[in-house]
Scaffold this motif. Sequence first.
Motif, PDB file in Angstrom:
ATOM      1  N   LYS A 195      47.447 -77.871  11.224  1.00 35.39           N
ATOM      2  CA  LYS A 195      47.055 -76.744  12.074  1.00 35.39           C
ATOM      3  C   LYS A 195      48.235 -76.242  12.906  1.00 35.39           C
ATOM      4  CE  LYS A 195      43.960 -75.517  15.869  1.00 35.39           C
ATOM      5  NZ  LYS A 195      42.938 -76.020  16.830  1.00 35.39           N
ATOM      6  N   GLU A 196      49.068 -77.178  13.359  1.00 37.98           N
ATOM      7  CA  GLU A 196      50.193 -76.828  14.225  1.00 37.98           C
ATOM      8  C   GLU A 196      51.423 -76.402  13.431  1.00 37.98           C
ATOM      9  OE1 GLU A 196      50.722 -80.371  16.468  1.00 37.98           O
ATOM     10  OE2 GLU A 196      48.884 -80.126  17.638  1.00 37.98           O
ATOM     11  N   ARG A 214      38.266 -80.670   9.650  1.00 35.69           N
ATOM     12  CA  ARG A 214      38.326 -81.507  10.851  1.00 35.69           C
ATOM     13  C   ARG A 214      36.925 -81.809  11.370  1.00 35.69           C
ATOM     14  NH1 ARG A 214      42.284 -79.410  15.330  1.00 35.69           N
ATOM     15  NH2 ARG A 214      41.798 -81.495  16.150  1.00 35.69           N
ATOM     16  N   LYS A 221      43.537 -71.667   8.720  1.00 36.61           N
ATOM     17  CA  LYS A 221      43.090 -72.327   9.948  1.00 36.61           C
ATOM     18  C   LYS A 221      41.582 -72.618   9.931  1.00 36.61           C
ATOM     19  CE  LYS A 221      47.248 -72.286  11.237  1.00 36.61           C
ATOM     20  NZ  LYS A 221      47.931 -71.788  12.402  1.00 36.61           N
ATOM     21  N   ILE A 249      40.923 -75.559   7.741  1.00 41.47           N
ATOM     22  CA  ILE A 249      41.370 -76.785   8.436  1.00 41.47           C
ATOM     23  C   ILE A 249      40.320 -77.214   9.450  1.00 41.47           C
ATOM     24  CG2 ILE A 249      43.076 -77.706  10.060  1.00 41.47           C
ATOM     25  CD1 ILE A 249      45.188 -75.996   8.653  1.00 41.47           C
ATOM     26  N   LYS A 250      39.788 -76.228  10.209  1.00 36.49           N
ATOM     27  CA  LYS A 250      38.769 -76.552  11.213  1.00 36.49           C
ATOM     28  C   LYS A 250      37.529 -77.141  10.553  1.00 36.49           C
ATOM     29  CE  LYS A 250      36.047 -74.639  15.005  1.00 36.49           C
ATOM     30  NZ  LYS A 250      34.824 -75.351  14.580  1.00 36.49           N
ATOM     31  N   ASN A 283      35.359 -85.442  11.856  1.00 37.81           N
ATOM     32  CA  ASN A 283      34.798 -85.862  13.146  1.00 37.81           C
ATOM     33  C   ASN A 283      33.394 -86.421  12.980  1.00 37.81           C
ATOM     34  OD1 ASN A 283      37.075 -85.161  14.553  1.00 37.81           O
ATOM     35  ND2 ASN A 283      36.342 -83.103  15.082  1.00 37.81           N
ATOM     36  N   GLU A 312      42.385 -87.027  10.577  1.00 32.74           N
ATOM     37  CA  GLU A 312      42.398 -86.116  11.718  1.00 32.74           C
ATOM     38  C   GLU A 312      43.824 -85.780  12.132  1.00 32.74           C
ATOM     39  OE1 GLU A 312      41.668 -83.917  15.176  1.00 32.74           O
ATOM     40  OE2 GLU A 312      40.352 -84.369  13.478  1.00 32.74           O
ATOM     41  N   ALA A 313      44.715 -86.803  12.160  1.00 32.92           N
ATOM     42  CA  ALA A 313      46.112 -86.593  12.558  1.00 32.92           C
ATOM     43  C   ALA A 313      46.819 -85.640  11.589  1.00 32.92           C
ATOM     44  CB  ALA A 313      46.846 -87.926  12.611  1.00 32.92           C
ATOM     45  N   LEU A 373      45.368 -83.362   9.579  1.00 28.23           N
ATOM     46  CA  LEU A 373      44.803 -82.017   9.707  1.00 28.23           C
ATOM     47  C   LEU A 373      45.296 -81.325  10.976  1.00 28.23           C
ATOM     48  CD1 LEU A 373      41.161 -82.766   8.504  1.00 28.23           C
ATOM     49  CD2 LEU A 373      42.865 -81.361   7.320  1.00 28.23           C
ATOM     50  N   GLN A 374      45.416 -82.078  12.069  1.00 29.70           N
ATOM     51  CA  GLN A 374      45.946 -81.518  13.305  1.00 29.70           C
ATOM     52  C   GLN A 374      47.401 -81.075  13.107  1.00 29.70           C
ATOM     53  OE1 GLN A 374      44.522 -80.683  16.075  1.00 29.70           O
ATOM     54  NE2 GLN A 374      46.384 -80.134  17.192  1.00 29.70           N
ATOM     55  N   GLY A 375      48.170 -81.886  12.384  1.00 33.17           N
ATOM     56  CA  GLY A 375      49.550 -81.530  12.082  1.00 33.17           C
ATOM     57  C   GLY A 375      49.641 -80.272  11.233  1.00 33.17           C
TER      58      GLY A 375
END
Length: 623
Positions: free
Chosen positions: A93-94, A110, A103, A106-107, A114, A86-87, A89-91
Amino acid sequence: MWADDASKIDMLAYRPYADLITEIAVSERMNPLTIGLFGNWGSGKSTLLNLIEEQTTSQSDKKIAVIKVNAWMFEGYEDAKTALMEAILQGMKENQSFIETSKARIKSLRDRVNWMAVGKTVLKQGVPLAITGLTGIPPIIMPNSSSFDSPEGIQKQIDQVTKFKEEYLKAQPEGNVIENIRGFREDFSFLIQESSVDNLIVLIDDLDRCNPDRIIDTLEAIKLFLSVPRTTFIIAMDENIISYSIKRKYPQLNDEGINVSSDYIEKIVQLPIKIAELAESDVKNYMLLLIAEMFLEENALNQLLEKLKVKGVFIKGEIISGTEILGIVQEEIEVNGSIYKTGITETEFEQQIQIFNSIGSIVASSLKGNPRQTKRFLNTFYIRKRLAEIQRIEFNLAILAKLMVLEYFDSDLFKELFQWQFEHSGKPLQLKTLEEQVLGEPKEGEPFNIEELSKNTTWTSDKMKRWLGTQPRLTDIDLSPYFYLAKDSVSERRLFSVNLNQEERKYINQICDLDINVSIRRKRIEKMLEMDEVTRNEVFKGVLEKYHQDEAQVETLVECHKLLPQYKSKIFDEFKNLDGKRIDLSKILLFQQLDTDSFTELKEYYIEKKNADRKLWELGGMK
């Protein structure tokens, strides 16, 4: 002062390592790749990661996405694998390196992660068998019967589990665990290929601060889910802690004589890079550069480092002298004017550079090649310096530094020196004798006997000779203010919990001096009878604590038993608590000095209760 974290300025000369690792990490031929940065606690792994991040993001010919993850921050999460995924994938995304079309993928990934986490949590917590029958989810354990005390509660649980079933099954890919892992890897790999990124570099720090199970889960997540083409993982870790975690996870393989930790690490890490422990010269250089960092503006510090590199100081392993630093700084002042931080004077900078230049070598030999320990030493120094200034205590910075060196490399000798100065109003006669004799400056008529000075430690090692010979000399210096500043290090918790003033503590040390004549000790003990009851009780507690620290003080207790009748019962109980196997003839002869009734009672107690040698006790009891 210095924060206990990674530095953004290369004062450890790690830049060549960062350049090499960056070159390997961005190589298309090498990925997928996992690099292990192995080093002990405080060795500078995080600093090296910072330099690598700086180098990789500055690549102009390639599009590199860099994501930094602190593994310790996810310690409280339920599942290490999904937390890491998760960390990352969040990185991603940003990160601006990934195009907008990435994007959505990536979602999707994620969401998948989850639901992996949700599924694991639900399965762990469980739902009741009754709801299982209604929803079709396999039976699992009911977590809390209070959820089903009413029709409304039951219906709420049914609705929640039904919703979970629908969403979970919709999000879950078909197939078994292996197929799911393969599916995630394929989607993750396609996400990177679809983007315009040449390489995704993931920097993982502080993994060795996590608990052993989390360490293994994180490494397995990298290997199973995330290690795909165009990815490079760089993990900073203490190899000893990682090895312990692996052996703890697979103890049965250890029993078979298989080096499971080494084999496991080789499977995960393709390129191990070990950060060498700093040499003494490196630590001394680092200390002087830290002083420079505190006093100089950033541009001036960078210029200082650059000129030292040009001279080849770091490559050759040379020691930087304080004079060399001051010379370079003076050149910068002549070109650019004042380069000191606000409120800093040139005199103050020169003074402290010279102090640490003089003691740097012996400090470096005590800090075990560890940059973090170097920072902590200097932080303690400046805390004590400031405490002295706030309280308007007159002190010498060089003496403070010299005493701290002893405190760091031999805490027992430091405490012994504290006792010496305490007994002589701050000016220890024993230290004066040591400086004169060990350094070859004896005075006539003053015989020297190391055994008399210190029965349990040695003051004559080569390291101690270096310390004694370091300026300034401490003979005839009142050391009490310096030990006041270091009271957290010298206070004996048990003795100093006793409510005594300085004179009374000094008196206890005099009573417990085993080298004095017996008649002198008796006179000192008898003076306790002249004290008020409260003071006498506190002093006696102090004598007991001395005995608890050193069993040889049984001689003192025997005298107290004879001269202080009000404490006979307490002293007798102390004698009865001795280890019967360790009572030899010399102790029995001491006990023979007690009154006849006390000795007889003690003898019978040890013979009957502790199976002591009757013949030995009877031999010791012969008049």
